[in-house]
Scaffold this motif. Structure first.
Motif, PDB file in Angstrom:
ATOM      1  N   SER A  63       0.839  -1.205   0.000  1.00 40.86           N
ATOM      2  CA  SER A  63       0.000   0.000   0.000  1.00 40.86           C
ATOM      3  C   SER A  63       0.871   1.251   0.000  1.00 40.86           C
ATOM      4  N   TRP A  77       0.876   5.711   0.725  1.00 45.45           N
ATOM      5  CA  TRP A  77       0.191   6.905   1.231  1.00 45.45           C
ATOM      6  C   TRP A  77       1.078   8.138   1.065  1.00 45.45           C
ATOM      7  N   VAL A  87      -3.326  11.254   0.766  1.00 43.17           N
ATOM      8  CA  VAL A  87      -3.691  10.175  -0.158  1.00 43.17           C
ATOM      9  C   VAL A  87      -3.395   8.828   0.486  1.00 43.17           C
ATOM     10  N   GLU A  88      -4.321   7.889   0.330  1.00 43.63           N
ATOM     11  CA  GLU A  88      -4.088   6.505   0.734  1.00 43.63           C
ATOM     12  C   GLU A  88      -4.520   5.582  -0.403  1.00 43.63           C
ATOM     13  N   LYS A  89      -3.648   4.653  -0.780  1.00 46.57           N
ATOM     14  CA  LYS A  89      -3.973   3.675  -1.818  1.00 46.57           C
ATOM     15  C   LYS A  89      -3.689   2.283  -1.265  1.00 46.57           C
ATOM     16  N   ASP A 131      -6.573  -2.093  -4.059  1.00 45.94           N
ATOM     17  CA  ASP A 131      -7.300  -1.144  -4.917  1.00 45.94           C
ATOM     18  C   ASP A 131      -6.414  -0.485  -5.969  1.00 45.94           C
ATOM     19  N   ILE A 132      -5.132  -0.791  -5.957  1.00 43.89           N
ATOM     20  CA  ILE A 132      -4.210  -0.182  -6.925  1.00 43.89           C
ATOM     21  C   ILE A 132      -4.503  -0.714  -8.325  1.00 43.89           C
ATOM     22  N   VAL A 183       1.851   5.493  -8.567  1.00 47.23           N
ATOM     23  CA  VAL A 183       1.086   5.896  -7.383  1.00 47.23           C
ATOM     24  C   VAL A 183       1.189   7.392  -7.095  1.00 47.23           C
TER      25      VAL A 183
END
Length: 332
Positions: free
Chosen positions: A159, A161, A208-210, A214-215, A234
């Motif tokens: 993940s 961010w 931002v958070e990914k 969900d990427i 990203v």
């Protein structure tokens, strides 16, 4: 050798760069790669004295100018996970403090990158930083509470961010597993100041958070189908400047020898990655938590060891390009 040529041609067609002579290295944006004050590799040292000792003697006889000194040698920097140099972020509380391992730059005064490790079950504390930073989870599931958050959002390995400077947040590691992440400040030093979260506030729009699930991934070479590397940018714009990118390499995949116009930094999230010069017959095998720095203009091969897919993150100081070069040492 036939498979190597097929991969090389596919990369050239997709990236549209064509085979051409190597260009002189572009120094890239001034984020630097020095390890001043950190004591852990990464420094592109090597500029020596230009003193022309013995001038006026027979050494320079018949010559009206000095011979230009050779430029500093460029080298790939590799720090394996087992070789990271960890120390407490807060030396006054070494047992309770998060642990950090510097990778590039001086954390106290310039753009920098480091690994941070937090013990599982840590509730964290609200704080701010004067500068913004990018983060990528390498292990565990940290969370980053913002103003107005009712519950944390877990960010498992892979993940990403982005934490804006001056915005209060609380970085936690609530699970049983220790949390580890790459953090890099592109525009200045790393610092820390206690703060308070506003329960009735709202998240800053720049945060931002990914989450890794969900990427959105795309094939780098669609014609290769399931054998193509997959990429996911990203942050940034890879067509025009600095950017951060996730990569998935199929097990056993290897690029042809190539160069880039800009330096880049990389960390391994999953699998075993090798990044080495074409003539290196015993490249270092980098597992999760390992780091490398690839200098601009230096021919190299990036590969994923057979047996498991590789997941990695790279931060490039300039736009993406790929320039194939003649492979050294024959068949790869």
């Amino acid at each position: 050798m036939r498979s190597f040529k097929v991969i090389s041609v596919a990369l050239v067609l997709v990236l549209g760069v064509g085979c051409k002579k190597k260009k002189a290295a572009d120094p890239g944006p001034g984020t630097g790669g020095t390890m001043a004050g950190t004591g852990t590799g990464g420094t592109m040292a090597g500029s020596g004295s230009d003193t022309m000792a013995g001038s006026g003697s027979d050494t320079m006889a018949g010559s009206g100018s000095a011979v230009a000194p050779e430029p500093p040698k460029k080298e790939i920097v590799v720090i394996l996970a087992a070789d990271q140099k960890w120390g407490p972020m807060d030396p006054s509380a070494p047992d309770k403090s998060p642990q950090v391992a510097p990778l590039w730059g001086d954390m106290t005064k310039e753009a920098n990158g480091f690994l941070i490790k937090v013990k599982g079950g840590s509730p964290g504390m609200a704080h701010t930083h004067s500068g913004s930073y990018h983060g990528v989870t390498l292990a565990g599931s940290p969370s980053h509470l913002q103003d107005g958050d009712k519950k944390p959002v877990a960010l498992p390995a892979g993940s990403y961010w982005f934490q804006p400077g001056g915005v209060a947040h609380n970085s936690q590691c609530l699970g049983k597993e220790d949390c580890m992440a790459l953090v890099h400040y592109n525009d200045g030093k790393s610092d820390f100041a206690p703060a308070e979260l506003k329960k009735d506030g709202k998240r800053d729009a720049k945060h931002v958070e990914k989450v890794v699930k969900d990427i959105k991934w795309v094939a780098l070479m669609p014609d290769m189908k399931d054998k193509s590397p997959m990429i996911a940018d990203v942050w940034g714009d890879s067509a025009s400047g600095a950017f951060g990118r996730h990569w998935k390499l199929p097990a056993g995949f290897a690029t042809p020898a190539h160069t880039h116009a800009s330096d880049y930094h990389g960390v391994v999230i999953k699998g075993t990655v090798m990044n080495h010069t074409p003539d290196d017959k015993a490249p270092k095998e980098m597992g999760p938590g390992s780091y490398w720095m690839q200098p601009s203009g230096l021919a190299h091969v990036t590969a994923c060891k057979a047996g498991s897919e590789c997941l990695m993150y790279t931060y490039s100081l300039g736009k993406f390009d790929f320039v194939p070069v003649e492979a050294a040492g024959g068949d790869m």
